[in-house]
Design an enzyme around this catalytic site. Structure first.
Site, mmCIF file in Angstrom:
data_model
loop_
_atom_site.group_PDB
_atom_site.id
_atom_site.type_symbol
_atom_site.label_atom_id
_atom_site.label_comp_id
_atom_site.label_asym_id
_atom_site.label_seq_id
_atom_site.Cartn_x
_atom_site.Cartn_y
_atom_site.Cartn_z
ATOM 1 C CB CYS A 163 -0.978 -0.012 1.170
ATOM 2 S SG CYS A 163 -0.218 0.033 2.818
ATOM 3 C CG HIS A 214 -4.556 0.048 4.026
ATOM 4 N ND1 HIS A 214 -3.813 -0.790 3.225
ATOM 5 C CD2 HIS A 214 -5.567 0.502 3.241
ATOM 6 C CE1 HIS A 214 -4.364 -0.863 2.020
ATOM 7 N NE2 HIS A 214 -5.426 -0.076 2.003
ATOM 8 C CG HIS A 226 -7.177 0.522 -1.179
ATOM 9 N ND1 HIS A 226 -7.293 -0.359 -0.128
ATOM 10 C CD2 HIS A 226 -8.320 0.375 -1.907
ATOM 11 C CE1 HIS A 226 -8.450 -0.997 -0.212
ATOM 12 N NE2 HIS A 226 -9.102 -0.557 -1.277
#
Length: 261
Positions: A163, A214, A226
């Site tokens: 990510c 994240h 993402h």
């Protein structure tokens, strides 16, 4: 073993590991053309600890994948406005051999007398100046090129990416600098409310234990792109990321940060 204190990547992708072993966790990757400092040599002289000059990220690489350069070469790279590859994949003729490179690869300086060994470099793909800043729409289009790239812990390429590697490389191709990890990226920019966000803002999320783990890129009024399983576009609201296919929230919203003003 005597090694130059600096190096540059001359392979498509070089894995960066947490420890001095091929079996060790891959914590990042170096892409073609990225330059680095050599910090340490392992006792068996098979591994070197390096620091990526771009983001100061440290880890171990196999010495067989090390391409040493002089202090003069390193300083020239530091002060030059290089080109960055903007195609998902491309080819470069280097050292009389064809190498495959990816988005984010840094291209050697062409026809520079300092680099005689690079005099025969040929690259016909798409590229841009590393320091040239592009508009938000171009940044979003770059991010969307990575759709369906599989998630890979430590990855920074369209063959596998995590990510924060995703947000870092996309921002870099747009002319902006981000650190490597989400824990570092969240320290950048200014916090904004979700309902005041604009495309290009970064959104950060927590897991069930409440730990921030994240990051993604906001691309529209209620959408985020993402890397989670793969690079994907999902819905977002004040609660977090909603995965329609799974019919559930997968990430809980923590903060939205604006890095590009």
């Amino acid at each position: 073993m005597q090694l130059e204190n600096h190096g540059v990547v001359r392979l498509s992708i070089v894995p960066v590991r947490a420890e001095q072993s091929d079996a060790s966790e891959m914590i990042s990757q170096l892409l073609f053309g990225e330059h680095y400092r050599v910090l340490e040599v392992s006792e068996n002289e098979a591994w070197i600890k390096v620091e990526n000059a771009f983001d100061a990220y440290q880890g171990w690489i196999d010495v067989k994948q090390h391409h040493p350069i002089s202090q003069e070469y390193f300083e020239q790279i530091e002060s030059s406005d290089y080109k960055i590859c903007t195609e998902l994949t491309s080819k470069i003729l280097f050292d009389h051999q064809v190498s495959f490179i990816t988005c984010g690869a840094i291209l050697p300086l062409l026809n520079n007398p300092l680099f005689k060994e690079e005099a025969n470099v040929v690259f016909n793909g798409n590229s841009k100046s590393m320091h040239q800043k592009v508009g938000i729409s171009t940044l979003i289009n770059t991010a969307k090129m990575y759709q369906n790239t599989p998630y890979l812990w430590g990855g920074r390429s369209p063959f596998g990416i995590d990510c924060s590697g995703f947000t870092q490389v996309v921002y870099r191709m747009a002319g902006y600098k981000l650190p490597r990890d989400s824990s570092q990226q969240i320290m950048k920019g200014e916090e904004v409310k979700l309902d005041e966000h604009i495309a290009g803002d970064l959104a950060f999320f927590t897991n069930k234990e409440g730990k921030m783990n994240h990051v993604g890129l906001l691309i529209g009024e209620n959408e985020i792109i993402h890397a989670s399983g793969k690079v994907r576009v999902d819905q977002i609201d004040k609660k977090g990321i909603f995965n329609r296919k799974q019919n559930r929230y997968t990430h809980h919203l923590f903060k939205v940060k604006r890095v590009i003003k």
